[in-house]
Design an enzyme around this catalytic site. Sequence first.
Site, PDB file in Angstrom:
ATOM      1  N   ASP A 260     -13.625   1.166  10.366  1.00 43.96           N
ATOM      2  CA  ASP A 260     -14.643  -0.380  11.084  1.00 43.96           C
ATOM      3  C   ASP A 260     -13.574  -1.295  10.014  1.00 43.96           C
ATOM      4  OD1 ASP A 260     -15.904  -2.581  11.943  1.00 43.96           O
ATOM      5  OD2 ASP A 260     -17.480  -2.538  11.268  1.00 43.96           O
TER       6      ASP A 260
ATOM      7  N   MET B 281       4.651  -0.407  11.572  1.00 42.07           N
ATOM      8  CA  MET B 281       5.601  -0.615  12.942  1.00 42.07           C
ATOM      9  C   MET B 281       6.033  -1.665  12.790  1.00 42.07           C
ATOM     10  SD  MET B 281       7.644   2.225  14.573  1.00 42.07           S
ATOM     11  CE  MET B 281       6.751   3.010  14.585  1.00 42.07           C
TER      12      MET B 281
ATOM     13  N   ALA C  64       0.395  -1.128   0.020  1.00 39.80           N
ATOM     14  CA  ALA C  64      -0.090   0.165  -0.531  1.00 39.80           C
ATOM     15  C   ALA C  64       1.193   1.270  -0.040  1.00 39.80           C
ATOM     16  CB  ALA C  64      -0.787  -0.028   1.342  1.00 39.80           C
ATOM     17  N   PRO C  65       0.560   1.967  -0.543  1.00 41.30           N
ATOM     18  CA  PRO C  65       1.608   3.847  -0.895  1.00 41.30           C
ATOM     19  C   PRO C  65       1.638   3.918   0.848  1.00 41.30           C
ATOM     20  CG  PRO C  65      -0.303   3.613  -2.607  1.00 41.30           C
ATOM     21  CD  PRO C  65      -1.194   2.512  -1.921  1.00 41.30           C
ATOM     22  N   GLY C  66       2.427   5.197   0.802  1.00 34.04           N
ATOM     23  CA  GLY C  66       2.575   5.283   2.330  1.00 34.04           C
ATOM     24  C   GLY C  66       3.783   5.220   2.902  1.00 34.04           C
ATOM     25  N   VAL C  67       3.623   6.017   4.166  1.00 39.35           N
ATOM     26  CA  VAL C  67       5.081   4.939   4.737  1.00 39.35           C
ATOM     27  C   VAL C  67       4.677   3.877   5.459  1.00 39.35           C
ATOM     28  CG1 VAL C  67       6.339   5.872   6.963  1.00 39.35           C
ATOM     29  CG2 VAL C  67       5.120   7.343   5.590  1.00 39.35           C
ATOM     30  N   LYS C  68       5.493   2.843   5.818  1.00 45.28           N
ATOM     31  CA  LYS C  68       5.559   1.373   5.820  1.00 45.28           C
ATOM     32  C   LYS C  68       4.944   1.865   7.811  1.00 45.28           C
ATOM     33  CE  LYS C  68       8.271  -1.158   2.241  1.00 45.28           C
ATOM     34  NZ  LYS C  68       9.231  -1.521   1.933  1.00 45.28           N
TER      35      LYS C  68
ATOM     36  N   LYS D 157      -4.518  -6.005   5.887  1.00 43.26           N
ATOM     37  CA  LYS D 157      -2.636  -5.446   7.123  1.00 43.26           C
ATOM     38  C   LYS D 157      -3.130  -6.820   8.192  1.00 43.26           C
ATOM     39  CE  LYS D 157      -3.849  -1.648   9.070  1.00 43.26           C
ATOM     40  NZ  LYS D 157      -5.130  -0.119   9.836  1.00 43.26           N
TER      41      LYS D 157
END
Length: 591
Positions: free
Chosen positions: A371, A321, A315-319, A336
């Site tokens: 949700d 933790m 997914a795009p964005g910051v990975k 997720k």
Amino acid sequence: MTRDLEKLVAQTILQGFDAQYGRFLEVTAGAQQRFEQADWPAVQQAMKQRIHLYDHHVGLVVAQLRCITGIRCDDADFLARMKHIYTGLLPDYPRFEIAESFFNSVYCRLFNHRELAPDKLFVFSSQPEKRFHEIPRPIAKTFVPTDGWQRMLEKLLGDVPLRLPWEDLPRDIDYIVTYLQSTFSAEQLEQATLQVANELFYRNKAAWLAGKLSLPDGVFPFLLPIHHNERGALFIDTCLTAQADASMVFGFARSYFMVYAPQPSALVAWLRDILPGKTTAELYLAIGCQKHSKTEYYREYLHYIAESEEQFIIAPGVKGMVMLVFTLPSFDRVFKVIKDRFAPQKEVSAERVMACYQLVKEHDRVGRMADTQEYENFVIDKHRISPELLDELWREVPEKLEDLGDQLVIRHLYMERRMTPLNLYLEQANAQQLHDVIEEYGNAIKQLAAANIFPGDMLFKNFGVTRHGRVVFYDYDEICYMTEVNFRKIPPPRYLEDELAAEPWYSVAPNDVFPEEFPHFLCSDRHIRTLFEEMHGDLFCADYWRALQQRIREGHIEDVYAYRRRKRFSQRAEPLYITTENDSGLCRYPA
């Protein structure tokens, strides 16, 4: 004898579902009394209770089946034959679609989510498509403004089943008529037909009257949120007729409605006209059938996979933790997976993360938390996984993977609505969008806090922006109740050297939070920080958070509006904030 046993098992499962849905309707039916009595703590408790009913009754049925069948209960072929008999019970059954999902849940509980094949459970419905669109009995009343809208609304609102007086019904009718006249032409309103659901939709402190406004040029939502004042008198807070507004009212970041629906498929079919942008899964979710919604989400996923050739990508964005997040480029969901090992600074366990996700499902999400649907043994064809994602999966979550050759099984994941990460949105936003989204971001934090949720990690990357411009929180591994946090002011330095030291000169306990530090780690961009301080500088005051905590401890439950405040007919609310001056300067906190 075997045939009789299979029939008994099928009937036991269906009777178990009847018991579950009967209790579901019983809890739902109590919504009117809870609303009339303004018993808001009971509203929140009923919401949690109704969610728990499903798994409780699945467990009861599984225990019954183990007693009835003994070892056969672990025989997949036996259950496949029993599914055939169960299917034969559904053609005349009014809640057939949710009964199928209940069967699936029983099967998965027995087999630990293994052997998930169409011959053993209802991957797709056994019933013809037309059954999903049938409305066998009237679920709505039709009104025509033959004598004018004023008279028609008097009749309509006079039929509302609430047993409380109106604060000023003629005034509210005037508000509605004035709004309609400013939104539609006189000719449109003269030719209008209004269809209103027989049952009210209850959520938080409101009872919603839901209708379809049919005009010559189309069908529009007609939504009236009914509230009551501190004296127990009813008033209508606004009138909504835009599909975008209706979509937010029935949004994925809000708690489920309590609406009495003995035949939910009929209600979903009726709602489609006013919520054309909502999928079947989203509509079932909105009315509280969250487990069947999970079934429908999976069916939508399977349909998308069959119709596309896209590969899953990171997914795009910051990975994250804690979570590995992946998606399909054009699909409106993300997947997720909890990582096997977390970054050192994350002092949480996988069990704690799962508990946080369950907390979000049961809590009032106030339109600010997405949700999720939880799946086990999720199977993906390997050729649909990009090489980069496949490497990432084996690197981050190998303990949750099972390699079947051409397929990969992910033992546990969450499916969630896809949004634009706020940090990416900010990079592309123009001046107006930047202003609006920073205002939304601060509002999201405040509304979560008022609902007794402290987000923990409030970095931009942990929030998403919906297609309606709403800011929604979606990273739950550090959330906790507001009442668990100790909000502190940073004590003044003892010596000049204190300010230059690498370590703080004051003690910090695990639950200590210092709002004065927020500007430094939330906003590195000076312009964004200035905007944020102008609109939401009160978030940097410990007094603001303490005042909220005090209201929560006193049992105060905040009003939650599923629409912009400017859409309210009148500002009946008390002042939202009191401004005081202390050692830190001006500070606003809830009135």
